[in-house]
Design a protein around this motif. Structure first.
Motif, PDB file in Angstrom:
ATOM      1  N   ALA A  60       0.834  -1.204   0.000  1.00 51.35           N
ATOM      2  CA  ALA A  60       0.000   0.000   0.000  1.00 51.35           C
ATOM      3  C   ALA A  60       0.863   1.246   0.000  1.00 51.35           C
ATOM      4  O   ALA A  60       0.588   2.208  -0.711  1.00 51.35           O
ATOM      5  CB  ALA A  60      -0.928  -0.005   1.223  1.00 51.35           C
ATOM      6  N   THR A  61       1.939   1.260   0.780  1.00 54.61           N
ATOM      7  CA  THR A  61       2.834   2.408   0.827  1.00 54.61           C
ATOM      8  C   THR A  61       3.489   2.633  -0.527  1.00 54.61           C
ATOM      9  O   THR A  61       3.580   3.757  -0.999  1.00 54.61           O
ATOM     10  CB  THR A  61       3.910   2.209   1.916  1.00 54.61           C
ATOM     11  N   ALA A  62       3.899   1.551  -1.168  1.00 56.87           N
ATOM     12  CA  ALA A  62       4.540   1.674  -2.483  1.00 56.87           C
ATOM     13  C   ALA A  62       3.568   2.260  -3.497  1.00 56.87           C
ATOM     14  O   ALA A  62       3.944   3.074  -4.340  1.00 56.87           O
ATOM     15  CB  ALA A  62       5.042   0.307  -2.956  1.00 56.87           C
ATOM     16  N   SER A  63       2.280   1.869  -3.436  1.00 53.74           N
ATOM     17  CA  SER A  63       1.319   2.378  -4.413  1.00 53.74           C
ATOM     18  C   SER A  63       0.906   3.810  -4.106  1.00 53.74           C
ATOM     19  O   SER A  63       0.370   4.495  -4.956  1.00 53.74           O
ATOM     20  CB  SER A  63       0.092   1.471  -4.474  1.00 53.74           C
ATOM     21  N   GLU A  64       1.150   4.273  -2.866  1.00 58.63           N
ATOM     22  CA  GLU A  64       0.810   5.641  -2.511  1.00 58.63           C
ATOM     23  C   GLU A  64       1.959   6.597  -2.784  1.00 58.63           C
ATOM     24  O   GLU A  64       1.837   7.784  -2.574  1.00 58.63           O
ATOM     25  CB  GLU A  64       0.439   5.714  -1.022  1.00 58.63           C
ATOM     26  N   GLY A  65       3.051   6.070  -3.278  1.00 55.06           N
ATOM     27  CA  GLY A  65       4.229   6.888  -3.552  1.00 55.06           C
ATOM     28  C   GLY A  65       3.968   7.845  -4.692  1.00 55.06           C
ATOM     29  O   GLY A  65       2.856   8.311  -4.894  1.00 55.06           O
ATOM     30  N   PRO A  66       4.992   8.149  -5.471  1.00 57.17           N
ATOM     31  CA  PRO A  66       4.835   9.081  -6.582  1.00 57.17           C
ATOM     32  C   PRO A  66       3.735   8.620  -7.535  1.00 57.17           C
ATOM     33  O   PRO A  66       3.399   7.443  -7.587  1.00 57.17           O
ATOM     34  CB  PRO A  66       6.198   9.043  -7.284  1.00 57.17           C
ATOM     35  N   ALA A  67       3.199   9.550  -8.272  1.00 56.66           N
ATOM     36  CA  ALA A  67       2.107   9.254  -9.206  1.00 56.66           C
ATOM     37  C   ALA A  67       2.503   8.122 -10.150  1.00 56.66           C
ATOM     38  O   ALA A  67       3.641   8.042 -10.602  1.00 56.66           O
ATOM     39  CB  ALA A  67       1.755  10.498 -10.010  1.00 56.66           C
ATOM     40  N   ALA A  68       1.536   7.256 -10.415  1.00 55.86           N
ATOM     41  CA  ALA A  68       1.776   6.139 -11.330  1.00 55.86           C
ATOM     42  C   ALA A  68       2.096   6.703 -12.717  1.00 55.86           C
ATOM     43  O   ALA A  68       1.564   7.744 -13.113  1.00 55.86           O
ATOM     44  CB  ALA A  68       0.541   5.254 -11.394  1.00 55.86           C
ATOM     45  N   PRO A  69       2.967   6.027 -13.449  1.00 51.15           N
ATOM     46  CA  PRO A  69       3.307   6.527 -14.791  1.00 51.15           C
ATOM     47  C   PRO A  69       2.092   6.497 -15.706  1.00 51.15           C
ATOM     48  O   PRO A  69       1.222   5.651 -15.566  1.00 51.15           O
ATOM     49  CB  PRO A  69       4.385   5.542 -15.273  1.00 51.15           C
ATOM     50  N   ARG A  70       2.033   7.440 -16.603  1.00 50.92           N
ATOM     51  CA  ARG A  70       0.950   7.483 -17.589  1.00 50.92           C
ATOM     52  C   ARG A  70       1.468   6.850 -18.870  1.00 50.92           C
ATOM     53  O   ARG A  70       2.449   7.310 -19.434  1.00 50.92           O
ATOM     54  CB  ARG A  70       0.502   8.914 -17.832  1.00 50.92           C
ATOM     55  N   TYR A  71       0.818   5.813 -19.289  1.00 45.42           N
ATOM     56  CA  TYR A  71       1.227   5.106 -20.481  1.00 45.42           C
ATOM     57  C   TYR A  71       0.479   5.643 -21.692  1.00 45.42           C
ATOM     58  O   TYR A  71      -0.616   6.180 -21.575  1.00 45.42           O
ATOM     59  CB  TYR A  71       0.959   3.605 -20.331  1.00 45.42           C
ATOM     60  N   ASP A  72       1.082   5.501 -22.855  1.00 49.67           N
ATOM     61  CA  ASP A  72       0.417   5.901 -24.082  1.00 49.67           C
ATOM     62  C   ASP A  72       0.756   4.919 -25.194  1.00 49.67           C
ATOM     63  O   ASP A  72       1.494   3.963 -24.988  1.00 49.67           O
ATOM     64  CB  ASP A  72       0.786   7.338 -24.477  1.00 49.67           C
ATOM     65  N   ASP A  73       0.187   5.161 -26.339  1.00 49.73           N
ATOM     66  CA  ASP A  73       0.407   4.319 -27.515  1.00 49.73           C
ATOM     67  C   ASP A  73       1.029   5.148 -28.630  1.00 49.73           C
ATOM     68  O   ASP A  73       0.750   4.937 -29.817  1.00 49.73           O
ATOM     69  CB  ASP A  73      -0.921   3.713 -27.967  1.00 49.73           C
ATOM     70  N   ALA A  74       1.880   6.101 -28.259  1.00 50.38           N
ATOM     71  CA  ALA A  74       2.441   7.060 -29.209  1.00 50.38           C
ATOM     72  C   ALA A  74       3.170   6.392 -30.367  1.00 50.38           C
ATOM     73  O   ALA A  74       3.032   6.829 -31.517  1.00 50.38           O
ATOM     74  CB  ALA A  74       3.372   8.041 -28.493  1.00 50.38           C
ATOM     75  N   ASP A  75       3.939   5.344 -30.108  1.00 50.38           N
ATOM     76  CA  ASP A  75       4.663   4.680 -31.194  1.00 50.38           C
ATOM     77  C   ASP A  75       3.701   4.091 -32.220  1.00 50.38           C
ATOM     78  O   ASP A  75       3.879   4.250 -33.426  1.00 50.38           O
ATOM     79  CB  ASP A  75       5.581   3.584 -30.654  1.00 50.38           C
ATOM     80  N   ALA A  76       2.685   3.415 -31.743  1.00 54.31           N
ATOM     81  CA  ALA A  76       1.722   2.769 -32.646  1.00 54.31           C
ATOM     82  C   ALA A  76       0.851   3.781 -33.375  1.00 54.31           C
ATOM     83  O   ALA A  76       0.452   3.552 -34.519  1.00 54.31           O
ATOM     84  CB  ALA A  76       0.844   1.803 -31.858  1.00 54.31           C
ATOM     85  N   LEU A  77       0.552   4.901 -32.726  1.00 52.67           N
ATOM     86  CA  LEU A  77      -0.369   5.876 -33.313  1.00 52.67           C
ATOM     87  C   LEU A  77       0.334   7.021 -34.050  1.00 52.67           C
ATOM     88  O   LEU A  77      -0.325   7.911 -34.581  1.00 52.67           O
ATOM     89  CB  LEU A  77      -1.274   6.450 -32.214  1.00 52.67           C
ATOM     90  N   LYS A  78       1.650   6.981 -34.096  1.00 52.21           N
ATOM     91  CA  LYS A  78       2.433   8.059 -34.699  1.00 52.21           C
ATOM     92  C   LYS A  78       1.942   8.357 -36.130  1.00 52.21           C
ATOM     93  O   LYS A  78       1.881   7.484 -36.981  1.00 52.21           O
ATOM     94  CB  LYS A  78       3.912   7.678 -34.732  1.00 52.21           C
ATOM     95  N   GLY A  79       1.570   9.601 -36.352  1.00 49.46           N
ATOM     96  CA  GLY A  79       1.141  10.052 -37.673  1.00 49.46           C
ATOM     97  C   GLY A  79      -0.272   9.656 -38.061  1.00 49.46           C
ATOM     98  O   GLY A  79      -0.727   9.982 -39.153  1.00 49.46           O
ATOM     99  N   GLN A  80      -0.986   8.995 -37.181  1.00 48.94           N
ATOM    100  CA  GLN A  80      -2.338   8.538 -37.505  1.00 48.94           C
ATOM    101  C   GLN A  80      -3.376   9.583 -37.096  1.00 48.94           C
ATOM    102  O   GLN A  80      -3.297  10.148 -36.023  1.00 48.94           O
ATOM    103  CB  GLN A  80      -2.639   7.213 -36.802  1.00 48.94           C
TER     104      GLN A  80
END
Length: 171
Positions: A23-43
């Protein structure tokens, strides 16, 4: 000789410690935000045809929510989603306003119907295979609103692929 009660107490303390650390580990810094930038590049548009062949109501409801989330996620990443969901196989029995007696008691039916409505409201097109509805005894006039009955779901999926839609099999 080991006494069971203190051993159980020690095990409980150990589990509590691991839970607290997690629980302490999950309350730490904000969870990373993932994206699909590589797959969606130029689309500008993301075209997908989801061939849905699921014969369990609860699982169908869960995957329809995932499709809805994918639609939202793509839009949030500034790519216009163009999705078509094609239903084939035994799961078509859950996509009717008059389910058979053997599936009518499933609590997931309402969830399926609500999610189908959410997909329709989001602009996701849906089709249902008349070969599958005939095989499962589903009256095509009673298919959930927003789902178009087509002659053959496989032919439909092939046609969409020929139009540039990426196939996403959902089993």
């Amino acid at each position: 000789m080991l006494r069971p009660l203190p051993l159980l107490a020690a095990a409980a303390l150990l589990l509590t410690s691991f839970s607290a650390a997690a629980a302490t580990a999950s309350e730490g810094p904000a969870a990373p935000r993932y994206d699909d930038a590589d797959a969606l590049k130029g689309q500008k548009t993301g075209k997908g045809v989801f061939l849905v062949n699921i014969g369990e109501a609860q699982k169908l409801a869960r995957y329809l929510k995932v499709i809805h989330g994918s639609h939202q996620g793509m839009a949030e990443q500034k790519v216009t989603p163009d999705f078509v969901v094609v239903f084939v196989g035994p799961g078509v029995q859950f996509l009717t306003t008059t389910p058979s007696a053997e599936v009518a008691g499933s609590p997931a039916l309402k969830d399926v119907a609500n999610t189908v409505e959410a997909l329709r409201a989001a602009g996701i097109r849906m089709e249902i295979c008349s070969v599958a509805t005939a095989a499962m005894g589903v009256d095509n006039a009673k298919v959930l609103p927003g789902i178009k009955v087509v002659r053959d779901g496989f032919v439909s999926a092939i046609g969409y692929q020929a139009q540039g839609y990426g196939l996403v099999p959902v089993n």
